[in-house]
Every structure is written in C-alpha cells, then in structure tokens.
Design an enzyme around this catalytic site. Structure first.
Site, mmCIF file in Angstrom:
data_model
loop_
_atom_site.group_PDB
_atom_site.id
_atom_site.type_symbol
_atom_site.label_atom_id
_atom_site.label_comp_id
_atom_site.label_asym_id
_atom_site.label_seq_id
_atom_site.Cartn_x
_atom_site.Cartn_y
_atom_site.Cartn_z
ATOM 1 N N ALA A 68 0.692 -83.468 -27.720
ATOM 2 C CA ALA A 68 0.040 -83.695 -29.010
ATOM 3 C C ALA A 68 -0.986 -82.603 -29.268
ATOM 4 O O ALA A 68 -1.500 -81.977 -28.339
ATOM 5 C CB ALA A 68 -0.639 -85.060 -29.029
ATOM 6 N N ASP A 69 -1.261 -82.404 -30.538
ATOM 7 C CA ASP A 69 -2.344 -81.521 -30.939
ATOM 8 C C ASP A 69 -2.991 -82.117 -32.181
ATOM 9 O O ASP A 69 -2.294 -82.522 -33.106
ATOM 10 C CB ASP A 69 -1.854 -80.102 -31.230
ATOM 11 C CG ASP A 69 -3.029 -79.158 -31.389
ATOM 12 O OD1 ASP A 69 -3.573 -78.735 -30.350
ATOM 13 O OD2 ASP A 69 -3.430 -78.891 -32.537
#
Length: 188
Positions: A68-69
């Site tokens: 994830a970012d």
C-alpha cells in the site's frame, strides 16, 4: 490461508491487519518514491503500491503480498510526509480550514494474479492556529506521516468529519484489502 507478506514497515498498517486476525510477515522494499512528471495522486499511489508488491514478490515468489501507499491531495498537489518542522507547518497551512483527499493504493499480488485498487477518503480539517501547529508538532506524532498527521492520534481533535473509509486515512483501507485478498483466494 496463503503465506502473507505485508510490503510495509508501517506500524499502523501492521496494527490494522492484526485487527483482522491475519498472520503475516513484514518486508519493506526500497523503491524510488519520486513523483513522475504529470502524475496525479491516484496514479502515484497506485504505481507505488504495485511497485512495492512486485519488489517483494521477486524475493518471495510463493507468497501473497499486500502493498500500500498513502498520500494526500489538495488542489491537485500530492502531499507526502513532512521533511522538517517548517515543511509540516506549510502542509498544515494548506490543509487548514478545508477538505483534502487521502488516497491509498492497495495492491495484492501472488505468482498467479495481481489486483489493486485506489481508495479515496475526504477529510475536513478545522482552521489551525499557529499555537495548534506548535502544540501538535511538539507531540512528535506528525513525523513520518503523510500529511503530517495521524487521524488515530491527537490530530483527531482537528478533524470534524470524514467522508469515506477511516482505516484508509490511518493507512490501509481494511474493507477493500479483504476484498482484494479474497479475489486472489488468499484467505482460503
């Protein structure tokens, strides 16, 4: 259940996954997080999540990787983590008294398939005074956080409302992450 690896050193993401009762390992890849020319926030977080997932899958090809970012966007500008106190204050001045978007790209991948999604949550910040900013900076909480705040911490006092996923603002939208894990049969 598949061998899960979280491609992140974020304690918040780890805590969120643990809330779901998942067993996983952690491996944080080193990738270039520079924004590309003409890249918007949605494209940016999606690309970074995919790059993190791919980097970890290369090291652990039998695993299912969750990557994830998270970034913020205000007036089309991508807002990341503060580099200094002055930078944090500049970020808060942009967020103060208005709404901004928190975007998280999530990618779940294994040797057979890869699925991803970008989740967007709108966050309203109250008007911050210089004293609010000084007091919040003094807590140490803003360091290392996208947008220089943690909604799950003391910054909650400055946020009158959100529209969308709360866990997205923390750093990992749990509902959508579970859907992605189910899509690649990682929970069976």
């Amino acid at each position: 259940m598949a061998h899960l690896i979280l491609a992140s050193s974020s304690p918040r993401r780890q805590e969120l996954l643990l809330q779901l009762g998942l067993t996983f390992e952690v491996f944080s890849p080193e990738i270039d997080e520079s924004v590309l020319p003409d890249e918007n926030a949605v494209q940016y977080v999606a690309r970074l999540a995919q790059a993190k997932a791919w980097a970890v899958l290369q090291k652990f090809p039998d695993a299912t990787v969750i990557a994830a970012d998270t970034s913020l966007s205000v007036d089309g500008e991508i807002i990341g983590k503060p580099e200094s106190k002055a930078h944090a204050f500049a970020i808060w001045q942009k967020l103060s008294g208005r709404c901004h978007d928190v975007l998280t790209g999530v990618c779940v991948t294994n040797a057979k398939q890869s699925v991803d999604r970008v989740v967007q949550t709108q966050v309203e910040f109250q008007q911050l005074t210089p004293n609010d900013m000084e007091n919040y900076w003094a807590t140490g909480e803003p360091v290392g956080k996208a947008g220089a705040y943690a909604i799950q911490g003391q910054a909650a006092q400055y946020i009158p409302r959100i529209i969308g996923s709360y866990t997205n603002v923390v750093g990992l939208p749990l509902h959508e992450t579970i859907q992605l894990l189910q899509a690649v049969d990682a929970l069976n």
